[in-house]
Design an enzyme around this catalytic site. Sequence first.
Site, PDB file in Angstrom:
ATOM      1  N   SER A   1      -2.642   5.636   6.448  1.00  0.00           N
ATOM      2  CA  SER A   1      -3.343   5.136   5.821  1.00  0.00           C
ATOM      3  C   SER A   1      -4.613   4.960   6.926  1.00  0.00           C
ATOM      4  O   SER A   1      -4.372   5.047   8.198  1.00  0.00           O
ATOM      5  CB  SER A   1      -3.198   3.596   5.617  1.00  0.00           C
ATOM      6  OG  SER A   1      -4.447   3.002   5.116  1.00  0.00           O
TER       7      SER A   1
ATOM      8  N   TYR B   1       1.550  -4.253   6.551  1.00  0.00           N
ATOM      9  CA  TYR B   1       1.213  -2.813   6.098  1.00  0.00           C
ATOM     10  C   TYR B   1       0.474  -2.264   7.165  1.00  0.00           C
ATOM     11  O   TYR B   1       0.663  -1.195   7.586  1.00  0.00           O
ATOM     12  CB  TYR B   1       0.288  -3.092   4.910  1.00  0.00           C
ATOM     13  CG  TYR B   1      -0.172  -1.853   4.386  1.00  0.00           C
ATOM     14  CD1 TYR B   1       0.551  -1.183   3.442  1.00  0.00           C
ATOM     15  CD2 TYR B   1      -1.779  -1.205   4.814  1.00  0.00           C
ATOM     16  CE1 TYR B   1       0.068  -0.117   2.646  1.00  0.00           C
ATOM     17  CE2 TYR B   1      -1.712  -0.195   4.335  1.00  0.00           C
ATOM     18  CZ  TYR B   1      -0.692   0.628   3.055  1.00  0.00           C
ATOM     19  OH  TYR B   1      -1.544   1.762   2.598  1.00  0.00           O
TER      20      TYR B   1
ATOM     21  N   LYS C   1       1.472   1.198   9.421  1.00  0.00           N
ATOM     22  CA  LYS C   1       0.750   2.381   9.201  1.00  0.00           C
ATOM     23  C   LYS C   1       0.229   2.934  10.595  1.00  0.00           C
ATOM     24  O   LYS C   1       0.212   4.151  10.911  1.00  0.00           O
ATOM     25  CB  LYS C   1      -0.481   2.069   8.265  1.00  0.00           C
ATOM     26  CG  LYS C   1      -0.074   1.871   6.915  1.00  0.00           C
ATOM     27  CD  LYS C   1       0.671   3.079   6.304  1.00  0.00           C
ATOM     28  CE  LYS C   1       1.117   2.904   4.741  1.00  0.00           C
ATOM     29  NZ  LYS C   1       1.839   3.921   4.273  1.00  0.00           N
TER      30      LYS C   1
HETATM   31  N1  LIG Z   1      -3.932   3.565  -2.870  1.00  0.00           N
HETATM   32  C1  LIG Z   1      -4.494   3.332  -1.622  1.00  0.00           C
HETATM   33  O1  LIG Z   1      -5.634   3.017  -1.434  1.00  0.00           O
HETATM   34  C2  LIG Z   1      -3.805   3.980  -0.218  1.00  0.00           C
HETATM   35  C3  LIG Z   1      -4.720   4.276   0.873  1.00  0.00           C
HETATM   36  C4  LIG Z   1      -3.998   4.564   2.035  1.00  0.00           C
HETATM   37  C5  LIG Z   1      -2.684   4.893   1.960  1.00  0.00           C
HETATM   38  N2  LIG Z   1      -1.973   4.668   1.022  1.00  0.00           N
HETATM   39  C6  LIG Z   1      -0.512   5.355   1.070  1.00  0.00           C
HETATM   40  O2  LIG Z   1      -0.176   6.248  -0.123  1.00  0.00           O
HETATM   41  C7  LIG Z   1       0.971   6.214  -0.336  1.00  0.00           C
HETATM   42  C8  LIG Z   1       1.289   6.088  -1.653  1.00  0.00           C
HETATM   43  O3  LIG Z   1       0.810   5.003  -2.325  1.00  0.00           O
HETATM   44  P1  LIG Z   1       0.076   5.040  -3.702  1.00  0.00           P
HETATM   45  O4  LIG Z   1      -1.150   4.387  -3.313  1.00  0.00           O
HETATM   46  O5  LIG Z   1      -0.050   6.307  -4.321  1.00  0.00           O
HETATM   47  O6  LIG Z   1       0.781   3.836  -4.397  1.00  0.00           O
HETATM   48  P2  LIG Z   1       1.659   3.901  -5.950  1.00  0.00           P
HETATM   49  O7  LIG Z   1       2.243   2.657  -5.970  1.00  0.00           O
HETATM   50  O8  LIG Z   1       0.751   4.345  -6.991  1.00  0.00           O
HETATM   51  O9  LIG Z   1       2.914   5.091  -5.475  1.00  0.00           O
HETATM   52  C9  LIG Z   1       3.916   4.581  -4.626  1.00  0.00           C
HETATM   53  C10 LIG Z   1       5.210   5.153  -5.099  1.00  0.00           C
HETATM   54  O10 LIG Z   1       6.021   4.996  -3.970  1.00  0.00           O
HETATM   55  C11 LIG Z   1       7.408   4.467  -4.869  1.00  0.00           C
HETATM   56  N3  LIG Z   1       8.439   3.980  -3.913  1.00  0.00           N
HETATM   57  C12 LIG Z   1       8.042   2.432  -3.561  1.00  0.00           C
HETATM   58  N4  LIG Z   1       8.926   1.777  -2.902  1.00  0.00           N
HETATM   59  C13 LIG Z   1       9.929   2.976  -2.585  1.00  0.00           C
HETATM   60  C14 LIG Z   1      11.172   3.241  -2.194  1.00  0.00           C
HETATM   61  N5  LIG Z   1      11.734   2.148  -1.370  1.00  0.00           N
HETATM   62  N6  LIG Z   1      11.708   4.376  -2.064  1.00  0.00           N
HETATM   63  C15 LIG Z   1      11.159   5.476  -2.840  1.00  0.00           C
HETATM   64  N7  LIG Z   1       9.884   5.242  -3.432  1.00  0.00           N
HETATM   65  C16 LIG Z   1       9.485   3.991  -3.259  1.00  0.00           C
HETATM   66  C17 LIG Z   1       6.920   3.791  -5.958  1.00  0.00           C
HETATM   67  O11 LIG Z   1       7.914   3.707  -6.932  1.00  0.00           O
HETATM   68  C18 LIG Z   1       5.675   4.852  -6.417  1.00  0.00           C
HETATM   69  O12 LIG Z   1       5.996   5.587  -7.334  1.00  0.00           O
HETATM   70  C19 LIG Z   1       1.747   4.801   0.419  1.00  0.00           C
HETATM   71  O13 LIG Z   1       2.392   5.254   1.609  1.00  0.00           O
HETATM   72  C20 LIG Z   1       0.651   4.071   0.560  1.00  0.00           C
HETATM   73  O14 LIG Z   1       0.640   2.936   1.560  1.00  0.00           O
HETATM   74  C21 LIG Z   1      -2.326   4.336  -0.179  1.00  0.00           C
END
Ligand SMILES: NC(=O)c1ccc[n+]([C@@H]2O[C@H](COP(=O)([O-])OP(=O)(O)OC[C@H]3O[C@@H](n4cnc5c(N)ncnc54)[C@H](O)[C@@H]3O)[C@@H](O)[C@H]2O)c1
Length: 275
Positions: A143, A156, A160
């Site tokens: 992130s 978090y 990251k």
């Molecule tokens: N959305 C944002 O603004 C953002 C920004 C930067 C980074 N990220 C990162 O992107 C990645 C994806 O997140 P997202 O934003 O798509 O969120 P999201 O909640 O839409 O998707 C995350 C997915 O991970 C799955 N998950 C959660 N715990 C799990 C586990 N223990 N084992 C296997 N699967 C698991 C969830 O069921 C979900 O399908 C994450 O690493 C998050 O930190 C997100």
Amino acid sequence: MESMAGKTAVVTGAASGIGRALVDECIAEGMNVVLADVEDQALDAVMASLAAVSSRVMAVRVNVADPQQVESLATQAVERFGNIHLLFNNAGVGAGTTIWDSTLEDWTWVMGVNLWGVIHGIRSFVPRMLAHGEPGYIVNTASIAGLTRSHHSASYGVTKHAVVALSEQLAAELERVGSNLRAAVLCPSWVNTRINESGRNRPAGLANTTPPPEPSSEMLKRWEDMQAVVAAATPASEIARFTFDGLRAGKFFLLPHPESFEWVRARFRAIENDF
Ligand SMILES: NC(=O)c1ccc[n+]([C@@H]2O[C@H](COP(=O)([O-])OP(=O)(O)OC[C@H]3O[C@@H](n4cnc5c(N)ncnc54)[C@H](O)[C@@H]3O)[C@@H](O)[C@H]2O)c1
């Protein structure tokens, strides 16, 4: 990797958000895809939507925080599709507040998914990917919070930063052994996903045993602002497309939000000043 058609990808956190969008990109590239996620129903729904390409997809219910489950994921993926070429260590969650007010359960859960999940993915898949010797990529989702000071959840931000460090180390190690594998780290700013509803997947065993202290009004306000920001943020499909463009260009840092560079620069300026 020149052509991805016919190759195989594994995506963790594949049932929602960025992971779900990465799956679509893999399919558009003509790849086989193993979808790994902890959320059964969401995984079933995604698989139903992929019925037209059912011979090229497989779903595995996995908690990435559990090394045995990740190892079993690797075994099943290889059994079904053979060599794995692209690994997206993408599953992630957010919880907790300040360092001291986040509970031990908050810390354990977030560290387990966001950091240990990536370590387990690397430990189970990279030896298999090195052994087959074909070109491939390991892409870890960190992130922009991994390159800046985190203002929201302490755990978090810590995880990251660790994923960025882990990815840099991985890239160096892969180069040092002269492998055909590369590493990349995805560092987006806000993306329109269900990240703010991460609690839906929190294991019962890591529920807070004592209620965490009431968040400060400042923290509550930040949370409210964050809901609005995420709802209006970049679509996950754009992040997935950007990621694939970056892989084709052989990039390590995948930074889809140039406007966030000012935050990174501010951190480096602070370091520079203190030197
Ligand atoms: N959305 C944002 O603004 C953002 C920004 C930067 C980074 N990220 C990162 O992107 C990645 C994806 O997140 P997202 O934003 O798509 O969120 P999201 O909640 O839409 O998707 C995350 C997915 O991970 C799955 N998950 C959660 N715990 C799990 C586990 N223990 N084992 C296997 N699967 C698991 C969830 O069921 C979900 O399908 C994450 O690493 C998050 O930190 C997100």
